[in-house]
Design a protein around this motif. Structure first.
Motif, short mmCIF file in Angstrom:
data_model
loop_
_atom_site.label_atom_id
_atom_site.label_comp_id
_atom_site.label_asym_id
_atom_site.label_seq_id
_atom_site.Cartn_x
_atom_site.Cartn_y
_atom_site.Cartn_z
N LEU A 276 7.34 -36.87 -30.10
CA LEU A 276 7.88 -35.69 -30.77
C LEU A 276 7.21 -35.58 -32.13
CD1 LEU A 276 11.68 -36.42 -30.14
CD2 LEU A 276 10.01 -35.39 -28.58
N ARG A 277 6.82 -34.37 -32.51
CA ARG A 277 6.08 -34.18 -33.75
C ARG A 277 6.54 -32.91 -34.47
NH1 ARG A 277 4.92 -38.64 -32.38
NH2 ARG A 277 2.85 -39.58 -32.19
N ASP A 278 6.63 -33.00 -35.80
CA ASP A 278 6.88 -31.82 -36.64
C ASP A 278 6.58 -32.16 -38.08
OD1 ASP A 278 7.99 -29.22 -37.59
OD2 ASP A 278 8.79 -29.22 -35.54
N HIS A 279 5.99 -31.23 -38.84
CA HIS A 279 5.72 -31.46 -40.25
C HIS A 279 7.00 -31.45 -41.08
CE1 HIS A 279 1.60 -30.31 -38.98
NE2 HIS A 279 1.24 -31.15 -39.93
N ASP A 280 8.00 -30.73 -40.61
CA ASP A 280 9.29 -30.62 -41.30
C ASP A 280 10.24 -31.66 -40.71
OD1 ASP A 280 11.92 -29.88 -42.08
OD2 ASP A 280 11.30 -27.79 -42.34
N ILE A 281 10.74 -32.59 -41.53
CA ILE A 281 11.58 -33.67 -41.02
C ILE A 281 12.86 -33.13 -40.41
CG2 ILE A 281 12.72 -34.06 -43.24
CD1 ILE A 281 11.74 -36.73 -40.62
N ARG A 282 13.38 -32.00 -40.92
CA ARG A 282 14.60 -31.43 -40.36
C ARG A 282 14.35 -30.92 -38.95
NH1 ARG A 282 15.48 -27.33 -45.20
NH2 ARG A 282 13.24 -27.22 -44.73
N LYS A 283 13.18 -30.37 -38.72
CA LYS A 283 12.85 -29.88 -37.38
C LYS A 283 12.62 -31.03 -36.42
CE LYS A 283 10.92 -25.43 -38.85
NZ LYS A 283 9.71 -24.57 -38.88
N LEU A 284 12.05 -32.14 -36.92
CA LEU A 284 11.90 -33.31 -36.06
C LEU A 284 13.28 -33.85 -35.67
CD1 LEU A 284 9.95 -35.36 -34.72
CD2 LEU A 284 10.36 -36.83 -36.69
N ASP A 285 14.21 -33.88 -36.63
CA ASP A 285 15.56 -34.33 -36.32
C ASP A 285 16.20 -33.44 -35.25
OD1 ASP A 285 15.39 -36.41 -38.13
OD2 ASP A 285 16.39 -35.32 -39.75
N ALA A 286 15.91 -32.15 -35.31
CA ALA A 286 16.44 -31.22 -34.30
C ALA A 286 15.85 -31.52 -32.93
CB ALA A 286 16.16 -29.78 -34.71
N ARG A 287 14.60 -31.89 -32.89
CA ARG A 287 13.96 -32.25 -31.61
C ARG A 287 14.60 -33.51 -31.03
NH1 ARG A 287 9.78 -28.95 -30.88
NH2 ARG A 287 8.91 -27.97 -32.75
N LYS A 288 14.86 -34.47 -31.88
CA LYS A 288 15.52 -35.69 -31.42
C LYS A 288 16.91 -35.37 -30.87
CE LYS A 288 14.98 -38.99 -34.59
NZ LYS A 288 14.76 -39.54 -35.95
N GLN A 289 17.61 -34.46 -31.55
CA GLN A 289 18.93 -34.07 -31.07
C GLN A 289 18.84 -33.35 -29.73
OE1 GLN A 289 21.98 -34.93 -32.24
NE2 GLN A 289 22.63 -33.97 -30.31
N MET A 290 17.78 -32.57 -29.53
CA MET A 290 17.59 -31.89 -28.26
C MET A 290 17.47 -32.90 -27.11
SD MET A 290 17.09 -29.16 -26.36
CE MET A 290 16.50 -27.72 -27.24
N MET A 291 16.76 -34.01 -27.35
CA MET A 291 16.63 -35.04 -26.33
C MET A 291 17.99 -35.65 -26.01
SD MET A 291 13.36 -34.74 -26.00
CE MET A 291 12.54 -36.09 -25.15
N ASN A 292 18.78 -35.91 -27.05
CA ASN A 292 20.11 -36.48 -26.84
C ASN A 292 21.04 -35.50 -26.12
OD1 ASN A 292 19.77 -39.08 -27.98
ND2 ASN A 292 19.96 -38.24 -30.05
N THR A 293 20.92 -34.23 -26.46
CA THR A 293 21.76 -33.22 -25.82
C THR A 293 21.43 -33.10 -24.34
OG1 THR A 293 21.98 -31.97 -27.88
CG2 THR A 293 22.40 -30.78 -25.82
N ALA A 294 20.15 -33.09 -24.00
CA ALA A 294 19.74 -33.03 -22.60
C ALA A 294 20.29 -34.22 -21.83
CB ALA A 294 18.22 -32.97 -22.50
N CYS A 295 20.25 -35.38 -22.47
CA CYS A 295 20.80 -36.60 -21.87
C CYS A 295 22.30 -36.44 -21.59
CB CYS A 295 20.54 -37.78 -22.79
SG CYS A 295 21.26 -39.34 -22.25
N GLU A 296 23.02 -35.93 -22.57
CA GLU A 296 24.47 -35.76 -22.43
C GLU A 296 24.81 -34.78 -21.30
OE1 GLU A 296 25.71 -34.48 -26.27
OE2 GLU A 296 25.21 -36.40 -27.25
N VAL A 297 24.08 -33.69 -21.22
CA VAL A 297 24.34 -32.68 -20.19
C VAL A 297 24.13 -33.27 -18.79
CG1 VAL A 297 23.49 -30.52 -19.19
CG2 VAL A 297 23.83 -30.71 -21.67
N LEU A 298 23.06 -34.02 -18.61
CA LEU A 298 22.76 -34.59 -17.29
C LEU A 298 23.72 -35.71 -16.93
CD1 LEU A 298 18.86 -34.53 -17.44
CD2 LEU A 298 20.36 -33.04 -16.11
N ASN A 299 24.15 -36.48 -17.92
CA ASN A 299 25.14 -37.52 -17.62
C ASN A 299 26.49 -36.91 -17.24
OD1 ASN A 299 23.61 -39.86 -17.86
ND2 ASN A 299 23.87 -39.96 -20.09
N LYS A 300 26.81 -35.78 -17.84
CA LYS A 300 28.05 -35.09 -17.47
C LYS A 300 27.95 -34.56 -16.03
CE LYS A 300 30.22 -32.85 -20.60
NZ LYS A 300 30.64 -31.84 -21.62
N LYS A 301 26.75 -34.15 -15.65
CA LYS A 301 26.54 -33.58 -14.31
C LYS A 301 26.46 -34.65 -13.23
CE LYS A 301 23.26 -30.55 -11.84
NZ LYS A 301 22.04 -29.70 -12.00
#
Length: 400
Positions: A276-301
Motif C-alpha cells: 500500500l502506498r500514498d504520499h499523504d499519511i492520512r490516505k495511507l491510514d485509510a487504505r489500511k482501514q480499507m483492508m481491515n474493513t474488507a476482512c471484517e465484511v468477509l468474516n461476517k459473511k
C-alpha cells in the motif's frame, strides 16, 4: 584509473538479487560477494576505514582535505537488485545509439519510450533481455566508487569528510534497518538511487505491506453445497472489494495505490500479498482501514477466522524531515547546475533507504543515477549519464 563504465560492467555481473523470504541479512550471499569486492577496491585506492560488517553493510571514508570546517557529507547506494525478473546479468553495450528500436539478444525489443529520442548518440548499457540490468542501484555504486577515486587523486579539490556506504536488501525494504549512523559519521547524506539524470527527490511514499490469509473449508465438489468455502474464491472476493482505479497501472504523481504483488491458493487455503502506498499519511491510514474493513465484511459473511489481515509499516515520507534542511537540497541543485544539468525536483513513487535514515536522524534526499526502466528486462543506462553524475558528485562534496 578505472572508469565508471568499467566498474558498472563488473558489478552487474555479480548476482545480488535480494529475497524477502529469507530473514537473514543480507538475504542472499551474492550481496556479500559484491561487498567484499567493493571493500578490496576501496582499500586499494586508499579509502580510510573500508570494511564490511557482519550484516553485509560496506563503509568507508575519505578524510577532509584543505578547509576543515566543511560538513561531513555521506553518499549511499544499495548493492541488491529487484527479484521482479532474474538477476544473473549479461550486460551489452550499444555504442552511438541511433534512436531506433533496440533489439536485445533474446528478441526483446525496447521501443516506444518517450525518453529514447533524448539518448540518441549516447552509449547505452542494456541486458541480453533475460534479466534485470541492475542499474538500480549498481549505477549508483559505480558512480560513488569512481567519485572516491577522483577525490583521492593528488589534484582533487578541497573537501570535507566524505562518508560512503553500500547497503544490502534495499529492494525488500530492509536496507536501512541495521545501518550504523554513528559509525558512518556524516552530518547529512544523499542516496544515489534515482532515475534519469538530474532527478532530485525528497518526497517519497508512505508505505505499508499487507498479507491476507484465507482459511477455507474443502469438501468434495460432489457434496459441497452449503458446506464448501473455497479459499481461492474468497481471496478473489477480497481483491474485488478494493477500488480497481487505485491500482498502480491507473495512478500517477501523488496518487496512491493498492498493489497485489503475489497470490496463491486452493480450496483449503489462499494468500494475497499487497503493498500500500500514498504520499499523504492520512490516505495511507485509510487504505489500511480499507483492508481491515474488507476482512471484517468477509468474516461476517463466511465466519470468524476465515480471513486474516496482517499489516506492517515499511517507511514514511521523508519530506517532513528533509524540508527542515533546505540547505542540503540547495547544495544538490547547485551541483547539478554547475555541471550543466537542470535539476528535476519530483516526488518518488517509491522509497529509498534515505526515507528510513531521515527519520533516524540522518537527513537523506535522493539523487539520480541516470538509469531508466528499473526492475525489468528493458532496463538501461547511458554511459554518458553515469559519467556526468560522477562529475555532479565531485561538485557536491567539494568546498565551494
Amino acid at each position: 584509473m578505472s572508469s565508471v563504465k568499467e566498474r558498472f560492467l563488473r558489478y552487474v555481473q555479480v548476482e545480488t538479487t535480494s529475497c524477502e523470504a529469507n530473514e537473514c541479512c543480507p538475504s542472499t550471499p551474492g550481496q556479500k560477494v559484491l561487498g567484499e569486492m567493493l571493500v578490496k577496491e576501496m582499500q586499494a585506492m586508499g579509502v580510510s576505514g573500508a570494511r564490511m560488517d557482519e550484516h553485509g553493510y560496506v563503509y568507508g571514508f575519505i578524510p577532509a582535505k584543505g578547509k576543515t570546517d566543511a560538513p561531513a557529507i555521506g553518499l549511499i547506494a544499495h548493492m541488491d537488485t529487484s527479484d521482479a525478473v532474474p538477476g544473473k546479468t549479461v550486460p551489452q553495450v550499444i555504442e552511438h545509439y541511433d534512436g531506433g528500436v533496440i533489439r536485445l539478444k533474446n528478441g526483446v525489443e525496447i521501443s516506444g519510450f518517450s525518453f529514447l529520442e533524448s539518448l540518441k548518440g549516447q552509449d547505452l548499457i542494456v541486458t541480453s533481455g533475460d534479466s534485470v540490468l541492475g542499474a538500480d542501484d549498481k549505477a549508483g555504486v559505480a558512480e560513488i566508487m569512481t567519485l572516491c577515486e577522483k577525490m583521492l587523486a593528488p589534484d582533487a579539490p578541497d573537501h570535507g569528510k566524505i562518508c560512503v556506504a553500500f547497503t544490502p536488501d534495499e529492494e525488500i525494504g530492509r536496507g536501512a534497518d541495521l545501518f550504523d549512523i554513528p559509525g558512518f559519521g556524516a552530518e547529512f547524506a544523499y542516496t544515489v538511487d534515482g532515475g534519469a539524470l538530474g532527478e532530485l527527490e525528497y518526497e517519497c511514499f508512505n508505505a505499508a505491506s499487507c498479507k491476507v490469509t484465507v482459511k477455507g473449508v474443502n469438501i468434495h465438489p460432489g457434496s459441497a453445497k452449503n458446506q464448501m468455502i473455497n479459499a481461492s474464491l474468497v481471496a478473489m472476493e477480497f481483491a474485488g472489494m478494493l477500488p480497481p482505479w487505485e491500482r498502480p497501472e491507473h495512478t500517477e504523481g501523488y496518487e496512491g495505490f493498492y498493489h497485489l504483488m503475489e497470490m496463491s491458493g486452493n480450496e483449503e487455503a489462499a494468500e494475497l500479498k499487497y503493498i500500500l502506498r500514498d504520499h499523504d499519511i492520512r490516505k495511507l491510514d485509510a487504505r489500511k482501514q480499507m483492508m481491515n474493513t474488507a476482512c471484517e465484511v468477509l468474516n461476517k459473511k463466511y465466519g470468524d477466522g476465515t480471513v486474516l489481515v496482517e499489516l506492517r509499516d515499511s517507511y514514511r515520507n521523508m519530506k517532513e524531515i528533509v524540508e527542515q534542511h533546505p540547505e542540503i537540497l540547495e547544495r544538490a541543485k547547485a551541483a547539478f547546475l554547475a555541471n550543466g544539468v537542470e535539476p528535476i525536483v519530483k516526488a518518488i513513487r517509491g522509497g529509498t533507504d534515505g526515507a528510513q535514515l531521515s527519520f533516524r536522524g540522518l537527513p537523506c534526499p535522493n539523487l539520480s543515477t541516470g538509469g531508466y526502466n528499473f526492475h525489468g528486462r528493458k532496463e538501461l543506462v547511458p554511459v554518458q549519464a553515469m559519467e556526468k553524475m560522477t562529475e555532479v558528485l565531485v561538485t557536491l562534496v567539494s568546498v565551494k
